[in-house]
Scaffold this motif. Structure first.
Motif, short mmCIF file in Angstrom:
data_model
loop_
_atom_site.label_atom_id
_atom_site.label_comp_id
_atom_site.label_asym_id
_atom_site.label_seq_id
_atom_site.Cartn_x
_atom_site.Cartn_y
_atom_site.Cartn_z
N THR A 1 -8.93 -26.11 -3.34
CA THR A 1 -10.01 -25.96 -4.12
C THR A 1 -9.56 -25.33 -5.43
N HIS B 1 -9.47 -27.07 -9.58
CA HIS B 1 -9.98 -26.44 -10.78
C HIS B 1 -8.89 -26.23 -11.70
N ASP C 1 -26.66 -19.63 -12.93
CA ASP C 1 -27.51 -20.73 -12.84
C ASP C 1 -28.22 -20.95 -14.33
N ARG D 1 -25.59 -22.88 -16.17
CA ARG D 1 -25.32 -24.21 -15.66
C ARG D 1 -26.51 -24.96 -16.49
N ASP E 1 -25.98 -28.49 -18.55
CA ASP E 1 -26.61 -29.79 -18.23
C ASP E 1 -27.47 -30.07 -18.82
N ARG F 1 -18.16 -26.20 -16.61
CA ARG F 1 -19.46 -26.81 -15.53
C ARG F 1 -18.63 -26.94 -13.91
N LYS F 2 -17.51 -27.41 -14.09
CA LYS F 2 -16.83 -27.52 -12.67
C LYS F 2 -16.63 -26.39 -12.13
N LEU G 1 -18.21 -23.59 -12.60
CA LEU G 1 -19.85 -22.97 -11.88
C LEU G 1 -19.97 -23.30 -10.60
N GLU G 2 -19.44 -24.54 -9.97
CA GLU G 2 -19.83 -24.87 -8.69
C GLU G 2 -19.08 -23.92 -7.72
N GLY G 3 -18.23 -22.90 -8.13
CA GLY G 3 -17.47 -22.04 -7.33
C GLY G 3 -18.26 -20.91 -6.52
N GLY G 4 -19.50 -20.78 -6.76
CA GLY G 4 -20.38 -19.88 -6.00
C GLY G 4 -20.47 -18.68 -6.48
N CYS H 1 -15.64 -16.18 -13.87
CA CYS H 1 -16.34 -16.26 -12.79
C CYS H 1 -15.78 -15.84 -11.44
#
Length: 372
Positions: free
Chosen positions: A12, A16, A134, A137, A141, A210-211, A213-216, A233
């Motif tokens: 993971t 990144h 969010d 994001r 987006d 943006r990638k 920010l998918e980390g939780g 983050c």
């Protein structure tokens, strides 16, 4: 250096950091990722001299140390290891070699000295605030599709982030434009952001952020100066240079007196545009909208392929008008509409069109028409 780490955790983090590393590099060290083991953590760092990403991972460190190894090679190896594998990394300084073992697999990887790895100093970052992940994001987006890819107008190659006021309410605003369309999205201004300078975050940084920010992580700490920005983050840190240029006065291109209002089902509209545009030429991608009180007619013609038209029901009560758009730009904006309907505000066939999402007051899009 000697340590053991879970394959899933390492994979993971490598996904990144390795995406920052360019596939082709004239400077060999920039193809590498810096591994630093200390205490109970392994830190990974990658940079292209404009962006640096650092991530800390839990690891069983038997012997602290540091080295650099080819980022894409290491990522590909770990990606192909079986699920649930324990990865053992051992660095031998005398041979500048990293041994990687997992189950019955064994790899010996060439290393470059950690001393050669460039450190990207962030310097003083006087402005800082925390933003919900969010919210960040959403800002990214809904605007990044309009970032320009034209290198000559470098100051449009990113998202302009700045503090603004909307009807007297302080807002954090993100704006992107390529001269053909403009996206302006805002969120409540976080505490500490009031005095921030307006900054242009580069396209690649936006993509990498943006990638991440998918980390939780639920919150992102943002620190910035006139020249650098840092996003934190959780255990992930991204530092980037900012675009050194003046973003245009975008408010001047947002029309104020577009009095013709048309509302249409956003999904049905996007599907109809997509179908009709199949016939339009690859170069212009032109689609014509004929607005009448009883609905819309979408049409496209091509000297090579013929013509296409489709009728759509819509709410429109002003005088009939015909206007042409680039279908791809129209679809890019339509895809940002989350509510059931899209609202178009027009003045005439040549004036910029405003597109609004009635379900999201903080988002506004401007689209330049074209002659068809």
């Amino acid at each position: 250096m000697k340590l053991t780490i879970e394959r899933a955790v390492l994979l993971t983090a490598l996904s990144h950091v390795q995406s920052v590393v360019e596939r082709r590099n004239t400077i060999p060290i920039l193809s590498n990722v810096l591994l630093e083991a200390d205490g109970e953590h392994l830190a990974l760092t990658a940079t292209d001299l404009d962006i640096a990403v650092v991530e800390k991972l839990p690891a069983k460190v038997a012997k602290p140390g540091a080295t650099t190894v080819a980022a894409h090679t290491l990522y590909d190896i770990v990606r192909k290891l079986p699920d649930g594998a324990e990865v053992e990394l051992t660095f031998t300084p005398a041979e500048q070699r990293l041994d990687l073992r997992a189950g019955r697999s064994s790899f010996k990887l060439s290393c470059l000295p950690k001393e050669d790895f460039p450190v990207m100093a962030a310097g003083e970052l006087p402005h800082n605030f925390t933003l919900a992940a969010d919210q960040l994001r959403r800002l990214i987006d809904k605007t990044r599709f309009a970032i320009s890819t034209e290198e000559t107008r470098y100051y449009l190659n990113g998202i302009y982030l700045h503090a603004a006021s909307s009807a007297g309410v302080p807002m954090l605003r993100a704006v992107a434009t390529d001269g053909h369309r403009l996206a302006r999205v805002e969120a409540p201004l976080p505490a500490g952001a009031a005095g921030m300078p307006g900054v242009i975050v580069p396209r690649k940084t936006v993509s990498e952020l943006r990638k991440l920010l998918e980390g939780g992580s639920s919150e992102v700490k943002v620190e910035l100066s006139d020249t650098k920005i840092r996003f934190t983050c959780g255990e992930l840190i991204l530092v980037s240079k900012l675009i050194d240029g003046a973003f245009p006065e975008y408010e001047r291109v947002i029309p104020r007196d577009n009095d013709k209002v048309m509302e249409v089902d956003s999904k049905a509209f996007a599907a109809a545009v997509d179908r009709v545009a199949t016939i339009s030429t690859e170069k212009s991608r032109a689609v014509k909208l004929a607005l009448k009180p009883d609905g819309i007619e979408l049409s496209a013609t091509s000297p090579d392929h013929g013509s296409a038209s489709e009728q759509l029901t819509a709410v429109y009560s002003a005088a009939p008008i015909e206007v042409g758009y680039n279908s791809r730009y129209l679809l890019d904006i339509a895809s940002q509409i989350e509510g059931e309907n899209a609202r178009f505000l027009l003045a005439d066939a040549l004036a910029p069109t405003i597109v609004r999402d009635p379900s999201d007051d903080g988002a506004l899009y401007v689209l330049m028409p074209m002659r068809v």
